[in-house]
Design a protein around this motif. Structure first.
Motif, mmCIF file in Angstrom:
data_model
loop_
_atom_site.group_PDB
_atom_site.id
_atom_site.type_symbol
_atom_site.label_atom_id
_atom_site.label_comp_id
_atom_site.label_asym_id
_atom_site.label_seq_id
_atom_site.Cartn_x
_atom_site.Cartn_y
_atom_site.Cartn_z
ATOM 1 N N ASN A 72 6.443 4.752 -10.215
ATOM 2 C CA ASN A 72 5.329 4.021 -9.628
ATOM 3 C C ASN A 72 5.782 3.104 -8.512
ATOM 4 O OD1 ASN A 72 2.586 4.336 -11.252
ATOM 5 N ND2 ASN A 72 4.282 4.592 -12.672
ATOM 6 N N LEU A 76 4.443 3.336 -4.586
ATOM 7 C CA LEU A 76 3.833 2.221 -3.862
ATOM 8 C C LEU A 76 4.628 1.864 -2.613
ATOM 9 C CD1 LEU A 76 2.813 -0.065 -6.856
ATOM 10 C CD2 LEU A 76 1.310 1.267 -5.382
ATOM 11 N N LYS A 79 3.813 4.386 0.059
ATOM 12 C CA LYS A 79 2.451 4.208 0.568
ATOM 13 C C LYS A 79 2.389 3.088 1.590
ATOM 14 C CE LYS A 79 -2.267 3.461 -1.037
ATOM 15 N NZ LYS A 79 -3.146 3.266 -2.201
ATOM 16 N N SER A 139 -5.941 -3.973 -2.067
ATOM 17 C CA SER A 139 -5.937 -2.517 -2.199
ATOM 18 C C SER A 139 -4.537 -1.935 -2.050
ATOM 19 C CB SER A 139 -6.881 -1.908 -1.157
ATOM 20 O OG SER A 139 -6.941 -0.508 -1.285
ATOM 21 N N THR A 140 -3.715 -2.524 -1.174
ATOM 22 C CA THR A 140 -2.344 -2.014 -1.013
ATOM 23 C C THR A 140 -1.529 -2.201 -2.284
ATOM 24 O OG1 THR A 140 -1.425 -4.105 -0.181
ATOM 25 C CG2 THR A 140 -2.377 -2.595 1.444
ATOM 26 N N GLU A 142 -2.817 -1.683 -5.275
ATOM 27 C CA GLU A 142 -3.581 -0.959 -6.284
ATOM 28 C C GLU A 142 -4.490 -1.905 -7.070
ATOM 29 O OE1 GLU A 142 -3.446 2.321 -6.364
ATOM 30 O OE2 GLU A 142 -1.949 2.302 -4.789
ATOM 31 N N MET A 233 -6.233 -6.352 -11.124
ATOM 32 C CA MET A 233 -6.001 -4.953 -11.468
ATOM 33 C C MET A 233 -5.980 -4.804 -12.980
ATOM 34 S SD MET A 233 -1.873 -4.504 -10.806
ATOM 35 C CE MET A 233 -1.853 -2.836 -11.404
#
Length: 238
Positions: A72, A76, A79, A139-140, A142, A233
């Motif tokens: 994960n 990230l 991304k 949002s970056t 999650e 989150m």
């Protein structure tokens, strides 16, 4: 081979005696001591095996956790690679053991430096951005701007805030019609709202902050204003 034979014989003799069979052979003084020693040795071996199994279980859990985190974390990082203006993405998880009904799930995790409450994790950003940029930043990671569903949740959040600052939350009025909407599509509940007295007061102010006026509450402001923010989150379960 001699030791193995003696041990077998001792056990066999004990079995004969316990069944009531007489023996004319002279008593071996080791008969009463060797079984005790053997039983003690077997207990130690069993304890050692149980300890090894426990350690293997813990190692497997740790390996699973590390593998999950690495996958994960790498996802990230890829991304958000190359965007140095965004707040750094979490690279560590902090987990606690839970009594979970979810099959195979024993750990409840939040990213490091996030706050844990109920089933959510919260990140309090000290950087000032517009409402839109604040949501993009969440949002970056999650996450999304915080959605407040209860007084208990608001009390927990505000306990960690600085009274000198205001913080964007995920509530807005996109059309300027006083139709408030939460960022995650949670229905706006008029029984669970915490507006300051006299707020909201201007149709042009379409975004909401948490700020302090003798107590914490909601205040509508212009979305283009820059403020701190709170991201939320769902917890990660392993």
């Amino acid at each position: 081979m001699a030791l193995g034979t003696n041990y077998a014989e001792v056990n066999f003799k004990n079995e004969l005696k316990s069944s009531g069979t007489n023996s004319n052979s002279p008593a071996d003084p080791r008969e009463n001591t060797i079984p005790h020693q053997s039983n003690f040795g077997f207990s130690k071996l069993l304890l050692a095996l149980l300890l090894i199994l426990f350690l293997l279980k813990e190692i497997l859990l740790s390996v699973s956790f590390i593998t999950f985190f690495q996958k994960n974390s790498q996802l990230l990082k890829e991304k958000n690679y190359g965007n140095s203006t965004k707040e750094m993405i979490h690279t560590n998880l902090e987990c606690v053991k839970i009594n979970s009904t979810m099959k195979g799930k024993v750990w409840s995790c939040c990213p490091k430096n996030w706050k844990s409450f109920s089933s959510s994790c919260y990140f309090i950003s000290s950087k000032q951005r517009s409402w839109k940029k604040s949501q993009e930043n969440c949002s970056t990671m999650e996450a999304h701007l915080v959605v407040i569903n209860s007084k208990e949740e608001q009390d927990f959040i505000t306990w960690n805030l600085n009274k000198s600052h205001a913080y964007f939350v995920g509530l807005s009025d996109p059309e300027g019609q006083r139709h408030w909407q939460w960022i995650d599509q949670t229905p706006y509940n008029e029984n669970t709202m915490f507006w300051h007295v006299g707020e909201p007061n201007r149709v042009q102010e379409r975004c909401v902050v948490l700020n302090y006026r003798e107590q914490w509450g909601w205040n509508d402001i212009f979305c283009a204003h820059v403020q701190r923010s709170i991201c939320e989150m769902m917890k990660i379960y392993l």
